[in-house]
Design a protein around this motif. Structure first.
Motif, PDB file in Angstrom:
ATOM      1  N   VAL A  24       0.836  -1.204   0.000  1.00  0.00           N
ATOM      2  CA  VAL A  24       0.000   0.000   0.000  1.00  0.00           C
ATOM      3  C   VAL A  24       0.868   1.250   0.000  1.00  0.00           C
ATOM      4  CG1 VAL A  24      -1.625   1.350   1.409  1.00  0.00           C
ATOM      5  CG2 VAL A  24      -1.999  -1.096   1.059  1.00  0.00           C
ATOM      6  N   LEU A  25       1.914   1.242   0.827  1.00  0.00           N
ATOM      7  CA  LEU A  25       2.794   2.412   0.897  1.00  0.00           C
ATOM      8  C   LEU A  25       3.555   2.625  -0.409  1.00  0.00           C
ATOM      9  CD1 LEU A  25       4.170   2.059   4.535  1.00  0.00           C
ATOM     10  CD2 LEU A  25       2.455   3.669   3.689  1.00  0.00           C
ATOM     11  N   LEU A  26       3.991   1.533  -1.043  1.00  0.00           N
ATOM     12  CA  LEU A  26       4.693   1.662  -2.319  1.00  0.00           C
ATOM     13  C   LEU A  26       3.788   2.236  -3.397  1.00  0.00           C
ATOM     14  CD1 LEU A  26       6.817  -1.592  -2.565  1.00  0.00           C
ATOM     15  CD2 LEU A  26       7.644   0.738  -2.316  1.00  0.00           C
ATOM     16  N   VAL A  27       2.554   1.759  -3.433  1.00  0.00           N
ATOM     17  CA  VAL A  27       1.596   2.281  -4.412  1.00  0.00           C
ATOM     18  C   VAL A  27       1.351   3.762  -4.152  1.00  0.00           C
ATOM     19  CG1 VAL A  27      -0.811   2.165  -5.183  1.00  0.00           C
ATOM     20  CG2 VAL A  27       0.518   0.071  -4.907  1.00  0.00           C
ATOM     21  N   PHE A  35       8.953   8.415  -6.410  1.00  0.00           N
ATOM     22  CA  PHE A  35      10.145   7.804  -6.976  1.00  0.00           C
ATOM     23  C   PHE A  35      10.766   8.739  -8.007  1.00  0.00           C
ATOM     24  CE2 PHE A  35       7.887   3.723  -5.931  1.00  0.00           C
ATOM     25  CZ  PHE A  35       8.758   3.334  -4.941  1.00  0.00           C
ATOM     26  N   THR A  36      12.082   8.715  -8.065  1.00  0.00           N
ATOM     27  CA  THR A  36      12.776   9.477  -9.097  1.00  0.00           C
ATOM     28  C   THR A  36      12.506   8.814 -10.440  1.00  0.00           C
ATOM     29  OG1 THR A  36      14.772   8.139  -8.951  1.00  0.00           O
ATOM     30  CG2 THR A  36      14.643  10.079  -7.480  1.00  0.00           C
ATOM     31  N   PRO A  37      12.768   9.507 -11.533  1.00  0.00           N
ATOM     32  CA  PRO A  37      12.592   8.858 -12.846  1.00  0.00           C
ATOM     33  C   PRO A  37      13.414   7.575 -12.979  1.00  0.00           C
ATOM     34  CG  PRO A  37      12.753  11.223 -13.128  1.00  0.00           C
ATOM     35  CD  PRO A  37      13.059  10.944 -11.673  1.00  0.00           C
ATOM     36  N   GLN A  38      14.625   7.568 -12.442  1.00  0.00           N
ATOM     37  CA  GLN A  38      15.459   6.370 -12.509  1.00  0.00           C
ATOM     38  C   GLN A  38      14.797   5.219 -11.744  1.00  0.00           C
ATOM     39  OE1 GLN A  38      19.225   6.458 -10.370  1.00  0.00           O
ATOM     40  NE2 GLN A  38      20.205   5.283 -12.000  1.00  0.00           N
ATOM     41  N   ALA A  39      14.308   5.488 -10.547  1.00  0.00           N
ATOM     42  CA  ALA A  39      13.648   4.453  -9.757  1.00  0.00           C
ATOM     43  C   ALA A  39      12.319   4.042 -10.383  1.00  0.00           C
ATOM     44  CB  ALA A  39      13.441   4.930  -8.325  1.00  0.00           C
ATOM     45  N   GLU A  40      11.628   4.959 -10.992  1.00  0.00           N
ATOM     46  CA  GLU A  40      10.364   4.625 -11.671  1.00  0.00           C
ATOM     47  C   GLU A  40      10.632   3.677 -12.836  1.00  0.00           C
ATOM     48  OE1 GLU A  40       6.562   4.111 -12.231  1.00  0.00           O
ATOM     49  OE2 GLU A  40       7.299   5.311 -10.570  1.00  0.00           O
ATOM     50  N   THR A 104      20.404  -2.266 -14.327  1.00  0.00           N
ATOM     51  CA  THR A 104      20.804  -2.673 -12.983  1.00  0.00           C
ATOM     52  C   THR A 104      20.741  -1.493 -12.025  1.00  0.00           C
ATOM     53  OG1 THR A 104      22.237  -4.378 -13.932  1.00  0.00           O
ATOM     54  CG2 THR A 104      22.627  -3.795 -11.639  1.00  0.00           C
ATOM     55  N   LEU A 105      21.227  -0.336 -12.444  1.00  0.00           N
ATOM     56  CA  LEU A 105      21.176   0.863 -11.603  1.00  0.00           C
ATOM     57  C   LEU A 105      19.739   1.308 -11.358  1.00  0.00           C
ATOM     58  CD1 LEU A 105      24.208   2.829 -13.045  1.00  0.00           C
ATOM     59  CD2 LEU A 105      24.017   1.842 -10.750  1.00  0.00           C
ATOM     60  N   GLU A 106      18.887   1.165 -12.346  1.00  0.00           N
ATOM     61  CA  GLU A 106      17.468   1.508 -12.172  1.00  0.00           C
ATOM     62  C   GLU A 106      16.826   0.617 -11.115  1.00  0.00           C
ATOM     63  OE1 GLU A 106      16.770   3.158 -16.727  1.00  0.00           O
ATOM     64  OE2 GLU A 106      16.181   1.106 -16.238  1.00  0.00           O
ATOM     65  N   LEU A 107      17.141  -0.667 -11.144  1.00  0.00           N
ATOM     66  CA  LEU A 107      16.593  -1.585 -10.141  1.00  0.00           C
ATOM     67  C   LEU A 107      17.119  -1.261  -8.745  1.00  0.00           C
ATOM     68  CD1 LEU A 107      16.667  -4.948 -12.128  1.00  0.00           C
ATOM     69  CD2 LEU A 107      14.644  -3.731 -11.304  1.00  0.00           C
ATOM     70  N   VAL A 108      18.401  -0.953  -8.645  1.00  0.00           N
ATOM     71  CA  VAL A 108      18.977  -0.582  -7.347  1.00  0.00           C
ATOM     72  C   VAL A 108      18.311   0.684  -6.821  1.00  0.00           C
ATOM     73  CG1 VAL A 108      21.068   0.213  -6.155  1.00  0.00           C
ATOM     74  CG2 VAL A 108      21.179  -1.748  -7.706  1.00  0.00           C
ATOM     75  N   ALA A 109      18.120   1.670  -7.672  1.00  0.00           N
ATOM     76  CA  ALA A 109      17.455   2.919  -7.256  1.00  0.00           C
ATOM     77  C   ALA A 109      16.049   2.625  -6.749  1.00  0.00           C
ATOM     78  CB  ALA A 109      17.416   3.906  -8.422  1.00  0.00           C
ATOM     79  N   TYR A 110      15.327   1.787  -7.451  1.00  0.00           N
ATOM     80  CA  TYR A 110      13.964   1.436  -7.044  1.00  0.00           C
ATOM     81  C   TYR A 110      13.960   0.701  -5.704  1.00  0.00           C
ATOM     82  CZ  TYR A 110       9.433  -0.942  -7.060  1.00  0.00           C
ATOM     83  OH  TYR A 110       8.205  -1.437  -6.720  1.00  0.00           O
ATOM     84  N   LEU A 112      16.239   0.697  -3.317  1.00  0.00           N
ATOM     85  CA  LEU A 112      16.644   1.595  -2.230  1.00  0.00           C
ATOM     86  C   LEU A 112      15.520   2.557  -1.850  1.00  0.00           C
ATOM     87  CD1 LEU A 112      20.341   2.395  -3.200  1.00  0.00           C
ATOM     88  CD2 LEU A 112      19.521   0.856  -1.390  1.00  0.00           C
ATOM     89  N   GLN A 113      14.895   3.166  -2.843  1.00  0.00           N
ATOM     90  CA  GLN A 113      13.827   4.115  -2.542  1.00  0.00           C
ATOM     91  C   GLN A 113      12.612   3.399  -1.947  1.00  0.00           C
ATOM     92  OE1 GLN A 113      13.001   7.166  -5.456  1.00  0.00           O
ATOM     93  NE2 GLN A 113      15.143   7.198  -6.068  1.00  0.00           N
TER      94      GLN A 113
END
Length: 137
Positions: A24-27, A35-40, A104-110, A112-113
Motif C-alpha cells: 500500500v505504501l509503495l503504491v 520515486f525518481t525517474p530512474q527508480a520509476e 541494474t542501476l534503475e533496479l537498485v534505485a527502485y 533503495l527508494q
C-alpha cells in the motif's frame, strides 16, 4: 474493543499484514511521484522481470522480499555496490546477465527508494555505490 471508522488508515493497518502495508505504501509513494525517474524505470523493469519471484510490491513471493526488515537485515552493512553486483551477476534467476548497467542501476534505485532511502540529487552511478552502506531495520 475499539471501533474504527471504515476509511481510516489505522483501520486499514490493523486488517493488513506487514507485506500488504508495504505494498500500500509503495503504491501511494509511486502515485504521488515519490520515486525518481530512474527508480520509476526500475519499478517498471521490476514488474516485467522480478515480480514473478519477488512480488509486484517487492514484498516477496517465491523469492525473498526486496523491501522491509528481512531485506534490510540481510543486506545490513553491505554497500549498494554489492547489491548492484549481485543483481548484475545473478538476476533474474535462470537468466542472469541479461540486464545492462543502466537497468541494474534503475533496479537498485527502485529497491533503495522502496526501502525508504531518499533520492539523491542525481541519478545513481556505479562509481558512488560503494560509499552507500545499507543500514538494518
Amino acid at each position: 474493543m475499539k471501533i474504527l471508522e471504515p476509511g481510516s488508515f489505522l483501520a486499514m493497518t490493523r486488517l493488513l499484514t506487514l507485506p500488504s502495508i508495504f505494498a500500500v505504501l509503495l503504491v501511494a509513494l509511486a502515485q504521488t511521484g515519490g520515486f525518481t525517474p530512474q527508480a520509476e524505470r526500475g519499478r517498471a523493469l521490476s514488474l516485467e522481470l522480478c515480480a514473478a519471484c519477488h512480488g509486484a510490491s517487492l514484498a516477496g513471493r517465491y523469492g525473498p522480499p526486496l523491501t522491509g526488515p528481512r531485506f534490510l537485515e540481510h543486506w545490513k552493512g553491505k554497500s549498494a555496490g554489492e547489491l548492484r553486483q549481485f543483481i548484475a551477476r545473478r538476476m533474474p534467476l535462470g537468466r542472469a546477465g541479461i540486464l545492462n548497467e543502466t537497468q541494474t542501476l534503475e533496479l537498485v534505485a527502485y529497491i533503495l527508494q522502496a526501502n525508504g532511502y531518499p533520492a539523491a540529487g542525481a541519478e545513481l552511478r556505479t562509481d558512488g555505490l560503494d560509499r552507500l552502506v545499507i543500514k538494518g531495520p
